[in-house]
Design a protein around this motif. Structure first.
Motif, short mmCIF file in Angstrom:
data_model
loop_
_atom_site.label_atom_id
_atom_site.label_comp_id
_atom_site.label_asym_id
_atom_site.label_seq_id
_atom_site.Cartn_x
_atom_site.Cartn_y
_atom_site.Cartn_z
N THR A 22 0.85 -1.20 0.00
CA THR A 22 0.00 0.00 0.00
C THR A 22 0.88 1.25 0.00
OG1 THR A 22 -0.16 0.11 2.42
CG2 THR A 22 -1.81 -1.21 1.26
N ILE A 23 0.31 2.34 -0.48
CA ILE A 23 0.99 3.63 -0.52
C ILE A 23 0.20 4.62 0.34
CG2 ILE A 23 1.86 5.51 -1.96
CD1 ILE A 23 3.17 2.84 -2.58
N LYS A 63 1.47 -1.79 -12.78
CA LYS A 63 2.27 -1.10 -13.78
C LYS A 63 2.53 0.36 -13.41
CE LYS A 63 0.86 -4.09 -17.60
NZ LYS A 63 0.27 -4.15 -18.97
N GLU A 64 2.76 0.63 -12.15
CA GLU A 64 3.09 1.98 -11.74
C GLU A 64 4.18 1.94 -10.68
OE1 GLU A 64 -0.27 3.98 -9.99
OE2 GLU A 64 -0.50 2.48 -8.41
N SER A 65 4.94 3.01 -10.60
CA SER A 65 5.95 3.12 -9.54
C SER A 65 5.27 3.61 -8.27
CB SER A 65 7.03 4.11 -9.96
OG SER A 65 6.50 5.43 -10.02
N ALA A 66 5.98 3.50 -7.16
CA ALA A 66 5.45 4.01 -5.89
C ALA A 66 5.25 5.52 -5.95
CB ALA A 66 6.38 3.62 -4.75
N ASP A 67 6.17 6.23 -6.63
CA ASP A 67 6.03 7.68 -6.76
C ASP A 67 4.75 8.03 -7.53
OD1 ASP A 67 8.46 7.74 -5.52
OD2 ASP A 67 9.56 8.63 -7.18
N GLN A 68 4.48 7.31 -8.60
CA GLN A 68 3.27 7.55 -9.38
C GLN A 68 2.02 7.26 -8.56
OE1 GLN A 68 4.22 4.91 -12.62
NE2 GLN A 68 4.95 6.57 -13.93
N ALA A 69 2.08 6.20 -7.76
CA ALA A 69 0.93 5.84 -6.92
C ALA A 69 0.65 6.92 -5.88
CB ALA A 69 1.18 4.50 -6.24
N ALA A 70 1.71 7.52 -5.33
CA ALA A 70 1.53 8.57 -4.32
C ALA A 70 0.81 9.78 -4.91
CB ALA A 70 2.89 8.99 -3.76
#
Length: 267
Positions: A22-23, A63-70
């Protein structure tokens, strides 16, 4: 790798109980009218912790980075886009006792520093989104106050004791999940970086007064603004901001000097 070894490798991977990721995003801003530091909390619409206040949180997609998810999290949960803001990763929380569900969950926590205080629009999974002001209570604990809830973060409880208590009673705290622990970690990180990388000052926007900076420092240091000498503070922290002239004067008295933040190096 031959086919037999590849099949064995895939079988082993399939049988491993993979944790969910989770983010969480701890979003800060500054209320210029009240001169207070604020953090964003949402009221959850769904099980578990229905109607509990929590930090904005989402699952990491394939298909996303953690930065993108944030950043996606902020857009989906509260309807905010974040151009011009500053986001940094706080920490990864992996305590085995933190999960409410049977499947283990690992949380990657971020902090976002908004340069203004936008109107909030709760998105999917939230029935409300509110700013909670940060202060300090009589016991010198961080105190967060909103319209419907006020709660303090106890500095005396260890991580082990916190998660043991959470394991015994999932609803012992004021916030959902282990988000009080995440919020405590965020406050401590900001406090520890005040004298070498005060990214939290991004919440003051493009220009600000030295008094606003002292207000931010004081609340995280758990001291009074009056305890921070204006002249000494300007000398010891001048590497972080630069003087850009006097503010417009709309009343009696001498106008305040305005400052802007210098580029802060990541460390």
């Amino acid at each position: 790798m031959n086919l037999q070894n590849e099949d064995r490798w895939l079988e082993v991977r399939t049988n491993i109980d993979q944790p969910e990721i989770t983010i969480a995003n701890i979003i800060w801003c500054f209320d210029r009218e009240k001169q207070t530091v604020n953090v964003l909390l949402i009221k959850r619409a769904d099980f578990p912790y229905e109607n509990y206040w929590s930090l904005p949180e989402t699952y990491l997609r394939e298909k996303e980075s953690a930065d993108q998810a944030a950043l996606r999290l902020v857009s989906e949960k509260i309807g905010l886009e974040l151009p011009g803001s500053y986001t940094e990763q706080l920490a990864t929380f992996t305590n085995p006792l933190r999960s409410v569900a049977k499947k283990r969950q690992i949380s990657l926590a971020y902090m976002t520093f908004l340069p203004d205080m936008p109107v909030l629009n709760p998105g999917a999974g939230a029935v409300a989104a509110k700013w909670f002001g940060l202060g300090v209570d009589a016991q010198h604990d961080y105190l967060f106050t909103g319209e419907q809830l006020s709660f303090a973060l106890s500095k005396l409880q260890s991580e082990h004791n916190f998660y043991q208590t959470l394991r015994t009673n999932h609803h012992f705290g004021h916030l959902a999940f282990d988000h009080e622990w995440l919020l405590q970690a965020a406050c401590q990180r900001i406090k520890n970086k005040l004298d070498y990388q005060p990214n939290v000052l991004h919440i003051l926007g493009d220009t600000f007064t030295l008094k606003s900076v002292r207000i931010v420092y004081a609340v995280f240091l758990k001291i009074s603004v009056a305890d921070i000498n204006n002249s000494n503070f300007r000398k010891t922290h001048q590497q972080f901001f630069e003087d850009i002239g006097l503010a417009e004067n709309h009343g009696p008295g001498r106008p305040a000097y305005l400052y802007r933040l210098k580029k802060l190096e990541n460390r």
